[in-house]
Design a protein around this motif. Structure first.
Motif, mmCIF file in Angstrom:
data_model
loop_
_atom_site.group_PDB
_atom_site.id
_atom_site.type_symbol
_atom_site.label_atom_id
_atom_site.label_comp_id
_atom_site.label_asym_id
_atom_site.label_seq_id
_atom_site.Cartn_x
_atom_site.Cartn_y
_atom_site.Cartn_z
ATOM 1 N N VAL A 171 0.446 -1.395 0.399
ATOM 2 C CA VAL A 171 -0.189 0.058 -0.397
ATOM 3 C C VAL A 171 1.094 1.313 0.046
ATOM 4 O O VAL A 171 0.836 2.442 -0.852
ATOM 5 C CB VAL A 171 -1.026 0.005 1.062
ATOM 6 C CG1 VAL A 171 -1.771 0.935 0.980
ATOM 7 C CG2 VAL A 171 -2.237 -1.416 1.066
ATOM 8 N N PRO A 172 1.895 1.366 0.750
ATOM 9 C CA PRO A 172 2.804 2.786 0.998
ATOM 10 C C PRO A 172 3.732 2.874 -0.460
ATOM 11 O O PRO A 172 3.315 4.030 -1.578
ATOM 12 C CB PRO A 172 3.816 2.349 1.711
ATOM 13 C CG PRO A 172 3.535 1.296 2.391
ATOM 14 C CD PRO A 172 2.351 0.547 1.820
ATOM 15 N N GLY A 175 0.606 3.803 -2.320
ATOM 16 C CA GLY A 175 0.564 5.531 -2.246
ATOM 17 C C GLY A 175 1.542 6.822 -2.656
ATOM 18 O O GLY A 175 0.929 8.223 -3.323
ATOM 19 N N ASP A 176 2.991 6.334 -2.348
ATOM 20 C CA ASP A 176 3.569 7.549 -2.906
ATOM 21 C C ASP A 176 3.278 7.229 -5.028
ATOM 22 O O ASP A 176 3.375 8.410 -4.818
ATOM 23 C CB ASP A 176 5.309 6.639 -2.708
ATOM 24 C CG ASP A 176 5.449 6.835 -1.472
ATOM 25 O OD1 ASP A 176 4.872 7.656 -0.727
ATOM 26 O OD2 ASP A 176 6.356 5.852 -1.228
ATOM 27 N N LYS A 179 0.463 9.916 -4.902
ATOM 28 C CA LYS A 179 1.102 11.207 -4.667
ATOM 29 C C LYS A 179 1.772 12.098 -5.636
ATOM 30 O O LYS A 179 1.153 13.327 -5.919
ATOM 31 C CB LYS A 179 1.793 11.516 -3.270
ATOM 32 C CG LYS A 179 1.203 10.656 -1.991
ATOM 33 C CD LYS A 179 1.911 10.528 -0.502
ATOM 34 C CE LYS A 179 1.723 10.432 0.439
ATOM 35 N NZ LYS A 179 2.696 10.292 2.125
ATOM 36 N N THR A 189 -10.365 4.163 -0.889
ATOM 37 C CA THR A 189 -8.107 4.032 -0.926
ATOM 38 C C THR A 189 -7.425 5.358 0.410
ATOM 39 O O THR A 189 -6.454 4.696 0.517
ATOM 40 C CB THR A 189 -8.088 4.839 -2.044
ATOM 41 O OG1 THR A 189 -8.723 4.181 -3.427
ATOM 42 C CG2 THR A 189 -6.635 4.930 -3.042
ATOM 43 N N GLU A 190 -8.699 6.487 0.083
ATOM 44 C CA GLU A 190 -7.500 7.535 1.795
ATOM 45 C C GLU A 190 -7.854 6.558 2.593
ATOM 46 O O GLU A 190 -7.130 6.651 3.506
ATOM 47 C CB GLU A 190 -8.846 8.659 0.918
ATOM 48 C CG GLU A 190 -8.290 9.369 0.044
ATOM 49 C CD GLU A 190 -9.860 10.620 0.638
ATOM 50 O OE1 GLU A 190 -10.219 10.986 1.433
ATOM 51 O OE2 GLU A 190 -9.187 12.202 -0.059
ATOM 52 N N ILE A 193 -5.053 3.327 2.267
ATOM 53 C CA ILE A 193 -4.335 4.746 2.851
ATOM 54 C C ILE A 193 -3.665 5.113 4.018
ATOM 55 O O ILE A 193 -2.204 4.985 4.542
ATOM 56 C CB ILE A 193 -3.898 5.294 1.777
ATOM 57 C CG1 ILE A 193 -3.368 4.986 0.736
ATOM 58 C CG2 ILE A 193 -2.283 6.434 2.553
ATOM 59 C CD1 ILE A 193 -3.200 5.758 -0.827
ATOM 60 N N SER A 196 -3.016 2.046 6.614
ATOM 61 C CA SER A 196 -1.556 1.988 6.776
ATOM 62 C C SER A 196 -0.420 2.851 6.814
ATOM 63 O O SER A 196 0.874 2.220 7.571
ATOM 64 C CB SER A 196 -1.222 1.754 4.553
ATOM 65 O OG SER A 196 0.260 1.749 4.580
ATOM 66 N N GLN A 197 -0.649 4.369 7.039
ATOM 67 C CA GLN A 197 -0.224 5.151 7.549
ATOM 68 C C GLN A 197 0.271 5.413 8.760
ATOM 69 O O GLN A 197 0.734 5.199 9.870
ATOM 70 C CB GLN A 197 0.063 6.339 6.768
ATOM 71 C CG GLN A 197 -0.079 6.483 5.525
ATOM 72 C CD GLN A 197 -0.362 7.629 4.981
ATOM 73 O OE1 GLN A 197 -1.699 8.719 5.174
ATOM 74 N NE2 GLN A 197 0.549 8.148 3.697
ATOM 75 N N MET A 371 -6.337 0.110 -4.211
ATOM 76 C CA MET A 371 -5.694 -0.048 -4.809
ATOM 77 C C MET A 371 -5.753 0.403 -6.475
ATOM 78 O O MET A 371 -4.799 1.146 -7.194
ATOM 79 C CB MET A 371 -3.957 -0.740 -4.419
ATOM 80 C CG MET A 371 -3.714 -0.643 -3.528
ATOM 81 S SD MET A 371 -2.471 0.661 -2.192
ATOM 82 C CE MET A 371 -5.014 1.415 -2.086
#
Length: 383
Positions: A171-172, A175-176, A179, A189-190, A193, A196-197, A371
């Motif tokens: 997931v990270p 996410g990158d 962004k 998705t938000e 993420i 995950s954060q 994702m």
């Protein structure tokens, strides 16, 4: 079960070095091994073998001293051999068998007093056979529960590991990428993420919290307050609570049957079981039961004030008291609960497997969809 070779009697046995100190090799031995963490007592499997072999030899007409010599000579594990040799020397020195067991500190008072009564009444062989049967049933019950719950636990652990891996690493990365492109991400998705954060930011806090929790449990698990709270939570857990209750009720009834059958006084039997049952709801109730019986109450009248004992069980105990057949009725209750535990364990395992797969499949699917949704949006915007 390893048999005793009578031809080796009075012959010096050469002990060959072996990697497996229990005399059984391979994966099967590992899976069937009786594991007891931090316990000073001999494990249940070895107790079963000892009582079964000793009762068979005594029944065949071999005296106690010679029987011990045969059993000791048959041991390949040096610690067990030394333990049996110590008991053998004590018996040869004039100590009774029950006292020899007590001096080792490897056997419970439950066993010691049962054997003592067997010696005093001339029913040592019967008591040994009962003890062997008791530990045989206990081992069978534990193995059936373990085998029924092993697969669901493996599936659950591996699936949670897969989910953790996705949230921690997969997931990270997505996410990158998202962004860099910017824009509004889908709601799902938000949220994924964000989870995950949060896990990334609080990972070491979670590890520290887990270590502290485990340490707290290890240090307080033997205190009365912790045992009371923990057993209460387990009893209130759907499915699991009823299963655990019946497992310990079966052990309680089987222990009562054995001790009463050995002609042990009822109060002494209850006091011994209170020391060895290790299940707070039953253990705490037995102190009150013991006090009530001393004041003149019957066993079933004292038991019915506690919710841990089902009403059907109390009625059967009442009939057993009225007909002076408590050992028979406790045996029947134990058999019934053992059958129920086996059935419920198998049913629970069958129900858990598809539910775990469906639930974790839903989580993994939700992560994958979350994702890929932004990718679909970006592909549509380029068209």
């Amino acid at each position: 079960m390893p048999s005793i070779d009578l031809s080796r009697y009075e012959k010096k046995k050469v002990v060959k070095p072996s990697k497996n100190t229990d005399g059984e090799g391979g994966l099967l031995a590992l899976l069937n091994r009786d594991i007891s963490f931090g316990s000073k007592e001999l494990n249940d499997k070895k107790k079963e073998h000892l009582y079964l072999e000793l009762s068979s030899l005594l029944e065949a007409g071999i005296n106690l001293k010679s029987s011990f010599e045969l059993i000791t000579a048959d041991q390949e594990n040096q610690k067990d051999k030394q333990l049996y040799q110590t008991m053998q020397d004590a018996v040869i020195g004039g100590t009774t068998f029950s006292q020899a067991l007590q001096q080792t500190g490897k056997f419970s008072l439950y066993e010691v007093y049962s054997l003592q009564i067997g010696e005093e009444t001339g029913k040592l062989i019967e008591v040994l056979q009962d003890l062997a049967k008791f530990y045989e049933n206990k081992i069978k019950q534990r193995r059936k529960i373990t085998s029924a719950l092993t697969y669901p636990c493996v599936v659950l652990t591996s699936s949670l590991g897969a989910v953790f891996f996705m949230l921690k690493f997969v997931v990270p990365m997505f996410g990158d990428v998202f962004k860099r492109f910017g824009g509004q991400l889908p709601w799902l998705t938000e949220k994924i993420i964000g989870v995950s954060q949060a896990m990334e930011n609080n990972f070491w806090r979670f590890v520290l919290f887990t270590i502290l929790t485990i340490s707290f449990i290890l240090f307080t698990r033997k205190t009365e307050k912790f045992r009371k709270i923990f057993s209460g939570l387990v009893l209130r857990t759907p499915l699991i609570g009823n299963l655990v209750q019946k497992i310990y009720l079966a052990r309680f009834c089987n222990s009562m049957r054995l001790l009463i059958n050995a002609k042990l006084p009822l109060l002494r039997a209850i006091a011994l079981i209170r020391q060895m049952i290790r299940y707070y709801p039953i253990e705490s109730s037995l102190q009150k039961v013991e006090d009530d019986i001393m004041k003149g109450k019957s066993l079933h009248e004292s038991m019915q004030q506690f919710k841990v004992y089902p009403s059907k069980m109390i009625q059967l105990v009442k009939v057993g008291e009225e007909t002076n057949q408590l050992d028979y009725f406790f045996g029947k209750i134990s058999e019934q609960y053992i059958s129920e535990v086996e059935y419920k364990t198998t049913t629970l395992s069958s129900v858990m497997e598809p539910l775990i797969i469906i639930f974790l499949g839903f989580i993994v699917g939700a992560i994958l969809i979350a994702m890929y949704l932004p990718l679909f949006q970006m592909s549509n915007s380029f068209q």
